[in-house]
Write a protein that holds these residues in place. Sequence first.
Motif, PDB file in Angstrom:
ATOM      1  N   ALA A 240       0.823  -1.159  -0.052  1.00  0.00           N
ATOM      2  CA  ALA A 240      -0.082   0.150   0.161  1.00  0.00           C
ATOM      3  C   ALA A 240       0.902   1.482   0.003  1.00  0.00           C
ATOM      4  O   ALA A 240       0.704   2.215  -0.822  1.00  0.00           O
ATOM      5  N   LEU A 241       1.888   1.248   0.849  1.00  0.00           N
ATOM      6  CA  LEU A 241       2.624   2.355   0.984  1.00  0.00           C
ATOM      7  C   LEU A 241       3.712   2.599  -0.360  1.00  0.00           C
ATOM      8  O   LEU A 241       3.917   3.768  -0.691  1.00  0.00           O
ATOM      9  N   TRP A 242       4.049   1.279  -0.923  1.00  0.00           N
ATOM     10  CA  TRP A 242       4.814   1.407  -2.178  1.00  0.00           C
ATOM     11  C   TRP A 242       4.026   2.312  -3.243  1.00  0.00           C
ATOM     12  O   TRP A 242       4.345   3.078  -4.001  1.00  0.00           O
ATOM     13  N   CYS A 243       2.596   1.935  -3.257  1.00  0.00           N
ATOM     14  CA  CYS A 243       1.584   2.655  -4.255  1.00  0.00           C
ATOM     15  C   CYS A 243       1.766   4.085  -3.823  1.00  0.00           C
ATOM     16  O   CYS A 243       1.638   4.917  -4.705  1.00  0.00           O
ATOM     17  N   CYS A 244       1.649   4.640  -2.696  1.00  0.00           N
ATOM     18  CA  CYS A 244       1.814   5.847  -2.212  1.00  0.00           C
ATOM     19  C   CYS A 244       3.004   6.594  -2.772  1.00  0.00           C
ATOM     20  O   CYS A 244       2.731   7.852  -3.585  1.00  0.00           O
ATOM     21  N   ASP A 264      -6.373  -8.464  -0.610  1.00  0.00           N
ATOM     22  CA  ASP A 264      -7.492  -7.568   0.213  1.00  0.00           C
ATOM     23  C   ASP A 264      -7.613  -6.134  -0.207  1.00  0.00           C
ATOM     24  O   ASP A 264      -7.092  -5.045   0.070  1.00  0.00           O
ATOM     25  N   ARG A 265      -8.458  -5.995  -1.530  1.00  0.00           N
ATOM     26  CA  ARG A 265      -8.249  -4.720  -2.045  1.00  0.00           C
ATOM     27  C   ARG A 265      -8.839  -3.659  -1.419  1.00  0.00           C
ATOM     28  O   ARG A 265      -8.734  -2.499  -1.625  1.00  0.00           O
ATOM     29  N   ASP A 266     -10.180  -3.864  -0.906  1.00  0.00           N
ATOM     30  CA  ASP A 266     -10.400  -2.962  -0.166  1.00  0.00           C
ATOM     31  C   ASP A 266      -9.713  -2.046   1.063  1.00  0.00           C
ATOM     32  O   ASP A 266      -9.581  -0.877   1.205  1.00  0.00           O
ATOM     33  N   THR A 267      -9.030  -2.852   1.711  1.00  0.00           N
ATOM     34  CA  THR A 267      -7.998  -2.341   2.642  1.00  0.00           C
ATOM     35  C   THR A 267      -6.756  -1.842   2.052  1.00  0.00           C
ATOM     36  O   THR A 267      -6.554  -0.670   2.318  1.00  0.00           O
ATOM     37  N   LEU A 268      -6.243  -2.324   0.948  1.00  0.00           N
ATOM     38  CA  LEU A 268      -5.075  -1.663   0.330  1.00  0.00           C
ATOM     39  C   LEU A 268      -5.861  -0.384  -0.085  1.00  0.00           C
ATOM     40  O   LEU A 268      -4.889   0.909   0.216  1.00  0.00           O
ATOM     41  N   CYS A 269      -6.810  -0.106  -0.675  1.00  0.00           N
ATOM     42  CA  CYS A 269      -7.328   1.106  -1.175  1.00  0.00           C
ATOM     43  C   CYS A 269      -7.687   1.937  -0.110  1.00  0.00           C
ATOM     44  O   CYS A 269      -7.588   3.217  -0.341  1.00  0.00           O
ATOM     45  N   ALA A 270      -8.371   1.413   1.016  1.00  0.00           N
ATOM     46  CA  ALA A 270      -8.325   2.427   2.037  1.00  0.00           C
ATOM     47  C   ALA A 270      -7.164   3.122   2.607  1.00  0.00           C
ATOM     48  O   ALA A 270      -7.132   4.287   2.730  1.00  0.00           O
TER      49      ALA A 270
END
Length: 305
Positions: A240-244, A264-270
């Motif tokens: 997730a933080l890599w995406c950021c 866990d797509r919803d949590t990654l996107c959250a």
Amino acid sequence: MSVDATPIERARLALDGLSIGDAFGQCFFQEPALSDSWLAQRIVPPGPWPYTDDTQMSLSIVAVLADGGAIDQQRLAMRLAKHYEYDRAYGPSMHRVLERIGNGEPWREVAGSSFGGQGSHGNGAAMRAAPVGGYFSEDLDAVVAQARASAEVTHAHPEGIAGAVAVAVAAAWAWRCRSEGRRPEHASFLASILESLPPGEVRSKLIRAQSLSRVGSLDHAVALLGNGSEMSAQDTVPYALWCCGQSLDNYQDALWLAVQAGGDRDTLCAIVGGVVALFVGRDGIPPTWRERREALPDGFALTGG
């Protein structure tokens, strides 16, 4: 939103980005052929987008901050239990934790007894941490302490706590960089987070993420960092933080990058949505995305109860 926003305005901005990301990611758990088509063509799913436990628990975080200016662990525990909704797709262990707290068991005993006394290292504390980072962004020591406090109510394992600290610190740095008018490079953004993390798997995998400024395929990034399929902090937060780091200045691109990983797509996107919103501001979130997200309860995140 102005760079001189108040702490609660920053927390609410993070909540807005988090909840839209959560609801967006949840759309992709539908029938695979339909979801695959949306992903391949970057088609924004039709609304409405129901939000999940990621948002439901984050609402309580913001409400506690609005009430007292800090994470009061007892009040947070009681609020999480009171506003528990079974149909919000909580993880299996969190159903039990919140039920026990709601039945009067002390939150510290409940959190500490999970998983044979190890405590949970799930991603549930991390997914609700961005508003904490937004609120305390002017004081990084407070970000770390308050993120830890917010996590301990349900997650006693060091990795579960580290995941929450990492996300909160990322959110704080996103706002700080916005205030300074600079877009940090991928590696330097992740380096600023690493400085606040203790040794452990979340930290070691975030070091890997720091080195992946560019990758040939997402499969490679997922193989190294995880995608939340294990629903652990260490399997979710690094990607997730890599995406950021990759798309801090573009809310849509960051969320498409997150959702393409599967897991866990919803949590990654959250997580991604909450952090990136603090850099791009309210105007950086597409109005049509906000309109499709299920409306948040009026006043829920501003008052106690």
